[in-house]
Scaffold this motif. Structure first.
Motif, PDB file in Angstrom:
ATOM      1  N   ALA A  46       0.844  -1.204   0.000  1.00 39.49           N
ATOM      2  CA  ALA A  46       0.000   0.000   0.000  1.00 39.49           C
ATOM      3  C   ALA A  46       0.879   1.254   0.000  1.00 39.49           C
ATOM      4  O   ALA A  46       0.545   2.252  -0.645  1.00 39.49           O
ATOM      5  N   ALA A  47       2.009   1.190   0.705  1.00 40.76           N
ATOM      6  CA  ALA A  47       2.943   2.317   0.720  1.00 40.76           C
ATOM      7  C   ALA A  47       3.460   2.595  -0.687  1.00 40.76           C
ATOM      8  O   ALA A  47       3.551   3.760  -1.103  1.00 40.76           O
ATOM      9  N   ILE A  48       3.786   1.541  -1.410  1.00 36.97           N
ATOM     10  CA  ILE A  48       4.276   1.701  -2.787  1.00 36.97           C
ATOM     11  C   ILE A  48       3.258   2.445  -3.640  1.00 36.97           C
ATOM     12  O   ILE A  48       3.613   3.345  -4.410  1.00 36.97           O
ATOM     13  N   GLU A  49       1.998   2.106  -3.484  1.00 37.40           N
ATOM     14  CA  GLU A  49       0.943   2.779  -4.247  1.00 37.40           C
ATOM     15  C   GLU A  49       0.930   4.283  -3.964  1.00 37.40           C
ATOM     16  O   GLU A  49       0.896   5.113  -4.883  1.00 37.40           O
ATOM     17  N   LYS A  50       0.980   4.656  -2.683  1.00 35.03           N
ATOM     18  CA  LYS A  50       0.956   6.080  -2.319  1.00 35.03           C
ATOM     19  C   LYS A  50       2.239   6.783  -2.749  1.00 35.03           C
ATOM     20  O   LYS A  50       2.204   7.920  -3.236  1.00 35.03           O
ATOM     21  N   LEU A  51       3.369   6.117  -2.571  1.00 35.18           N
ATOM     22  CA  LEU A  51       4.647   6.741  -2.914  1.00 35.18           C
ATOM     23  C   LEU A  51       4.814   6.889  -4.426  1.00 35.18           C
ATOM     24  O   LEU A  51       5.381   7.882  -4.896  1.00 35.18           O
ATOM     25  N   ARG A  52       4.312   5.933  -5.179  1.00 37.58           N
ATOM     26  CA  ARG A  52       4.318   6.085  -6.647  1.00 37.58           C
ATOM     27  C   ARG A  52       3.487   7.303  -7.047  1.00 37.58           C
ATOM     28  O   ARG A  52       3.876   8.068  -7.937  1.00 37.58           O
ATOM     29  N   ALA A  53       2.356   7.469  -6.398  1.00 36.27           N
ATOM     30  CA  ALA A  53       1.507   8.629  -6.690  1.00 36.27           C
ATOM     31  C   ALA A  53       2.218   9.925  -6.299  1.00 36.27           C
ATOM     32  O   ALA A  53       2.094  10.939  -6.993  1.00 36.27           O
ATOM     33  N   ALA A  54       2.973   9.892  -5.208  1.00 36.06           N
ATOM     34  CA  ALA A  54       3.704  11.090  -4.761  1.00 36.06           C
ATOM     35  C   ALA A  54       4.749  11.502  -5.785  1.00 36.06           C
ATOM     36  O   ALA A  54       4.871  12.689  -6.111  1.00 36.06           O
ATOM     37  N   VAL A  55       5.509  10.536  -6.315  1.00 37.40           N
ATOM     38  CA  VAL A  55       6.543  10.902  -7.295  1.00 37.40           C
ATOM     39  C   VAL A  55       5.930  11.252  -8.647  1.00 37.40           C
ATOM     40  O   VAL A  55       6.512  12.013  -9.407  1.00 37.40           O
ATOM     41  N   LYS A  56       4.743  10.734  -8.907  1.00 39.23           N
ATOM     42  CA  LYS A  56       4.040  11.146 -10.127  1.00 39.23           C
ATOM     43  C   LYS A  56       3.577  12.592  -9.988  1.00 39.23           C
ATOM     44  O   LYS A  56       3.680  13.379 -10.925  1.00 39.23           O
ATOM     45  N   ALA A  57       3.089  12.940  -8.789  1.00 35.20           N
ATOM     46  CA  ALA A  57       2.643  14.317  -8.539  1.00 35.20           C
ATOM     47  C   ALA A  57       3.809  15.301  -8.507  1.00 35.20           C
ATOM     48  O   ALA A  57       3.652  16.464  -8.880  1.00 35.20           O
ATOM     49  N   ASN A  58       4.974  14.828  -8.059  1.00 28.94           N
ATOM     50  CA  ASN A  58       6.174  15.677  -8.011  1.00 28.94           C
ATOM     51  C   ASN A  58       7.384  14.822  -8.379  1.00 28.94           C
ATOM     52  O   ASN A  58       7.983  14.188  -7.522  1.00 28.94           O
ATOM     53  N   PRO A  59       7.746  14.797  -9.656  1.00 31.06           N
ATOM     54  CA  PRO A  59       8.842  13.946 -10.118  1.00 31.06           C
ATOM     55  C   PRO A  59      10.226  14.301  -9.551  1.00 31.06           C
ATOM     56  O   PRO A  59      11.178  13.562  -9.769  1.00 31.06           O
ATOM     57  N   LYS A  60      10.329  15.382  -8.805  1.00 33.56           N
ATOM     58  CA  LYS A  60      11.614  15.770  -8.206  1.00 33.56           C
ATOM     59  C   LYS A  60      11.618  15.568  -6.691  1.00 33.56           C
ATOM     60  O   LYS A  60      12.465  16.108  -5.997  1.00 33.56           O
ATOM     61  N   TYR A  61      10.713  14.761  -6.178  1.00 29.20           N
ATOM     62  CA  TYR A  61      10.539  14.555  -4.743  1.00 29.20           C
ATOM     63  C   TYR A  61      11.511  13.480  -4.255  1.00 29.20           C
ATOM     64  O   TYR A  61      11.169  12.305  -4.137  1.00 29.20           O
ATOM     65  N   TYR A  62      12.713  13.910  -3.936  1.00 21.06           N
ATOM     66  CA  TYR A  62      13.794  12.996  -3.527  1.00 21.06           C
ATOM     67  C   TYR A  62      13.376  12.058  -2.399  1.00 21.06           C
ATOM     68  O   TYR A  62      13.570  10.836  -2.479  1.00 21.06           O
ATOM     69  N   GLU A  63      12.825  12.606  -1.331  1.00 20.98           N
ATOM     70  CA  GLU A  63      12.471  11.796  -0.158  1.00 20.98           C
ATOM     71  C   GLU A  63      11.456  10.703  -0.519  1.00 20.98           C
ATOM     72  O   GLU A  63      11.531   9.589  -0.004  1.00 20.98           O
ATOM     73  N   ALA A  64      10.530  11.026  -1.413  1.00 21.37           N
ATOM     74  CA  ALA A  64       9.536  10.033  -1.828  1.00 21.37           C
ATOM     75  C   ALA A  64      10.198   8.913  -2.629  1.00 21.37           C
ATOM     76  O   ALA A  64       9.836   7.737  -2.479  1.00 21.37           O
TER      77      ALA A  64
END
Length: 128
Positions: A46-64
């Motif tokens: 489930a974390a992978i799903e949210k984190l994939r969405a986070a990097v899709k929303a901000n492709p420069k989000y290092y921490e994600a």
């Protein structure tokens, strides 16, 4: 103290991108925070799903990217973890941390020479 931080992160996630103070949180940050809560609870898929969405929303989000790579690693999705650590390194090439994490993964996969190369790079970036 840690419980209070986790609760605050949870509240942000439940409120759908609004912090406890009522301020709007960027979508990528809210998704990242939800992903972290899920990963800490051991629900890496489930974390992978949210984190994939986070990097899709901000492709420069290092921490994600780092959290996503670790979640891939924890679910034995090693090729995805390698690729995601590499993306994190491209985003922050002067940080030692992602090189250390990538080195540990490469070592885990049995490539001592590749791991050593990453560890040496990390040592050069942060010789302390």
């Amino acid at each position: 103290m840690m419980l209070a931080k986790l609760l605050a992160i949870f509240v942000i996630g439940v409120l759908g991108g609004v912090s406890a103070s009522g301020q709007r949180v960027p979508a990528a940050v809210a998704l990242y925070q939800r992903g972290i809560v899920l990963a800490k609870s051991g629900d890496y898929r489930a974390a992978i799903e949210k984190l994939r969405a986070a990097v899709k929303a901000n492709p420069k989000y290092y921490e994600a990217y780092v959290a996503l790579a670790l979640s891939f690693q924890n679910t034995q999705q090693y090729s995805e973890a390698l690729e995601t650590f590499s993306t994190a390194i491209k985003l922050r090439p002067r940080l030692a941390e992602p090189h250390m994490m990538l080195g540990r993964l490469i070592q885990q996969l049995g490539n001592a020479d590749g791991a050593l190369s990453e560890f040496q790079t990390a040592a050069k970036l942060d010789p302390a």
